[in-house]
Scaffold this motif. Structure first.
Motif, PDB file in Angstrom:
ATOM      1  N   VAL A   1      52.896  54.394  11.061  1.00  0.00           N
ATOM      2  CA  VAL A   1      53.931  54.292  11.760  1.00  0.00           C
ATOM      3  C   VAL A   1      53.901  53.054  12.707  1.00  0.00           C
ATOM      4  O   VAL A   1      52.946  52.725  13.284  1.00  0.00           O
ATOM      5  N   LEU A   2      54.677  52.029  12.449  1.00  0.00           N
ATOM      6  CA  LEU A   2      54.702  50.757  12.966  1.00  0.00           C
ATOM      7  C   LEU A   2      55.717  50.682  14.176  1.00  0.00           C
ATOM      8  O   LEU A   2      56.839  51.166  14.012  1.00  0.00           O
ATOM      9  N   ALA A   3      55.337  50.557  15.471  1.00  0.00           N
ATOM     10  CA  ALA A   3      56.145  50.939  16.628  1.00  0.00           C
ATOM     11  C   ALA A   3      56.121  49.557  17.118  1.00  0.00           C
ATOM     12  O   ALA A   3      55.353  48.846  17.707  1.00  0.00           O
ATOM     13  N   THR A   4      57.250  48.990  17.165  1.00  0.00           N
ATOM     14  CA  THR A   4      57.680  47.645  17.463  1.00  0.00           C
ATOM     15  C   THR A   4      58.263  47.536  18.812  1.00  0.00           C
ATOM     16  O   THR A   4      59.095  48.523  19.082  1.00  0.00           O
ATOM     17  N   MET A   5      57.940  46.436  19.492  1.00  0.00           N
ATOM     18  CA  MET A   5      58.528  46.177  20.966  1.00  0.00           C
ATOM     19  C   MET A   5      59.101  44.929  20.971  1.00  0.00           C
ATOM     20  O   MET A   5      58.564  44.061  20.165  1.00  0.00           O
ATOM     21  N   GLY A   6      59.896  44.485  22.070  1.00  0.00           N
ATOM     22  CA  GLY A   6      60.344  43.130  22.090  1.00  0.00           C
ATOM     23  C   GLY A   6      61.585  43.006  21.188  1.00  0.00           C
ATOM     24  O   GLY A   6      62.257  44.033  20.903  1.00  0.00           O
ATOM     25  N   PRO A   7      61.925  41.730  20.674  1.00  0.00           N
ATOM     26  CA  PRO A   7      63.066  41.705  19.798  1.00  0.00           C
ATOM     27  C   PRO A   7      63.126  42.682  18.618  1.00  0.00           C
ATOM     28  O   PRO A   7      62.063  42.662  17.920  1.00  0.00           O
ATOM     29  N   ALA A   8      64.110  43.369  18.181  1.00  0.00           N
ATOM     30  CA  ALA A   8      64.183  44.339  17.210  1.00  0.00           C
ATOM     31  C   ALA A   8      63.961  43.613  15.810  1.00  0.00           C
ATOM     32  O   ALA A   8      64.534  42.042  15.561  1.00  0.00           O
ATOM     33  N   PRO A   9      63.356  44.149  14.921  1.00  0.00           N
ATOM     34  CA  PRO A   9      63.135  43.387  13.700  1.00  0.00           C
ATOM     35  C   PRO A   9      64.422  43.272  12.897  1.00  0.00           C
ATOM     36  O   PRO A   9      65.465  44.078  13.238  1.00  0.00           O
ATOM     37  N   THR A  10      64.815  42.201  12.155  1.00  0.00           N
ATOM     38  CA  THR A  10      65.834  42.112  11.318  1.00  0.00           C
ATOM     39  C   THR A  10      65.884  43.322  10.326  1.00  0.00           C
ATOM     40  O   THR A  10      65.134  44.062   9.950  1.00  0.00           O
ATOM     41  N   ASP A  11      67.016  43.433   9.753  1.00  0.00           N
ATOM     42  CA  ASP A  11      67.376  44.068   8.713  1.00  0.00           C
ATOM     43  C   ASP A  11      66.431  43.966   7.429  1.00  0.00           C
ATOM     44  O   ASP A  11      66.199  45.120   6.985  1.00  0.00           O
TER      45      ASP A  11
ATOM     46  N   GLY B   1      56.457  53.847   8.210  1.00  0.00           N
ATOM     47  CA  GLY B   1      57.472  54.233   8.871  1.00  0.00           C
ATOM     48  C   GLY B   1      57.547  53.216  10.077  1.00  0.00           C
ATOM     49  O   GLY B   1      56.556  52.364  10.440  1.00  0.00           O
ATOM     50  N   HIS B   2      58.719  53.271  10.882  1.00  0.00           N
ATOM     51  CA  HIS B   2      58.933  52.320  11.805  1.00  0.00           C
ATOM     52  C   HIS B   2      59.699  52.878  12.955  1.00  0.00           C
ATOM     53  O   HIS B   2      60.894  53.773  12.729  1.00  0.00           O
ATOM     54  N   VAL B   3      59.268  52.629  14.150  1.00  0.00           N
ATOM     55  CA  VAL B   3      60.276  52.760  15.259  1.00  0.00           C
ATOM     56  C   VAL B   3      60.078  51.625  16.096  1.00  0.00           C
ATOM     57  O   VAL B   3      59.418  50.749  16.251  1.00  0.00           O
ATOM     58  N   HIS B   4      61.492  51.462  16.750  1.00  0.00           N
ATOM     59  CA  HIS B   4      61.544  50.235  17.756  1.00  0.00           C
ATOM     60  C   HIS B   4      61.900  50.997  19.289  1.00  0.00           C
ATOM     61  O   HIS B   4      62.691  51.422  19.415  1.00  0.00           O
ATOM     62  N   GLY B   5      61.178  50.174  20.180  1.00  0.00           N
ATOM     63  CA  GLY B   5      61.591  50.314  21.490  1.00  0.00           C
ATOM     64  C   GLY B   5      61.809  49.137  22.219  1.00  0.00           C
ATOM     65  O   GLY B   5      61.288  48.024  22.042  1.00  0.00           O
TER      66      GLY B   5
END
Length: 108
Positions: free
Chosen positions: A41-51, A63-67
């Motif tokens: 599960v890759l949890a990203t923060m900052g600017p959202a990943p592109t489509d 898996g991916h979640v963005h904060g």
């Protein structure tokens, strides 16, 4: 990890951001872990990943979640720190990872 023995590690929660080298590193590592049968599960923060970045993760089975929290080097990041920490702890409770891999310093 020994190729001949089963690893006790099954799930990895990894933090990253979607810009620059950290993204490339995190995706490459996640892809290799997924190939070995681990759930990532890759949890990203900052600017959202592109489509396109999100589609690439899905195609790799990551898996991916963005904060929506500022990265530690961004102006005003201190204001997001507690909420980001709570978010990461909630992800840990929900996903129950065997390993948490942080690609930043402030949440360590």
């Amino acid at each position: 990890m020994n190729r001949g023995s089963a690893s006790p590690v099954r799930t990895v929660l990894m933090t990253a951001d979607a810009v620059g080298g950290v993204w490339s590193y995190a995706v490459q590592l996640s892809e290799r872990l997924a190939r070995r049968g681990l759930s990532v599960v890759l949890a990203t923060m900052g600017p959202a990943p592109t489509d396109g970045q999100r589609r690439a993760l899905a195609a790799l089975g990551i898996g991916h979640v963005h904060g929506d929290f500022r990265l530690e080097w961004m102006p005003g990041a201190a204001a997001d720190r507690r909420e980001a920490e709570d978010w990461l702890l909630d992800l840990e409770r929900r996903h129950r990872p065997d390993i948490v891999h942080l690609n930043g310093y402030c949440h360590g």
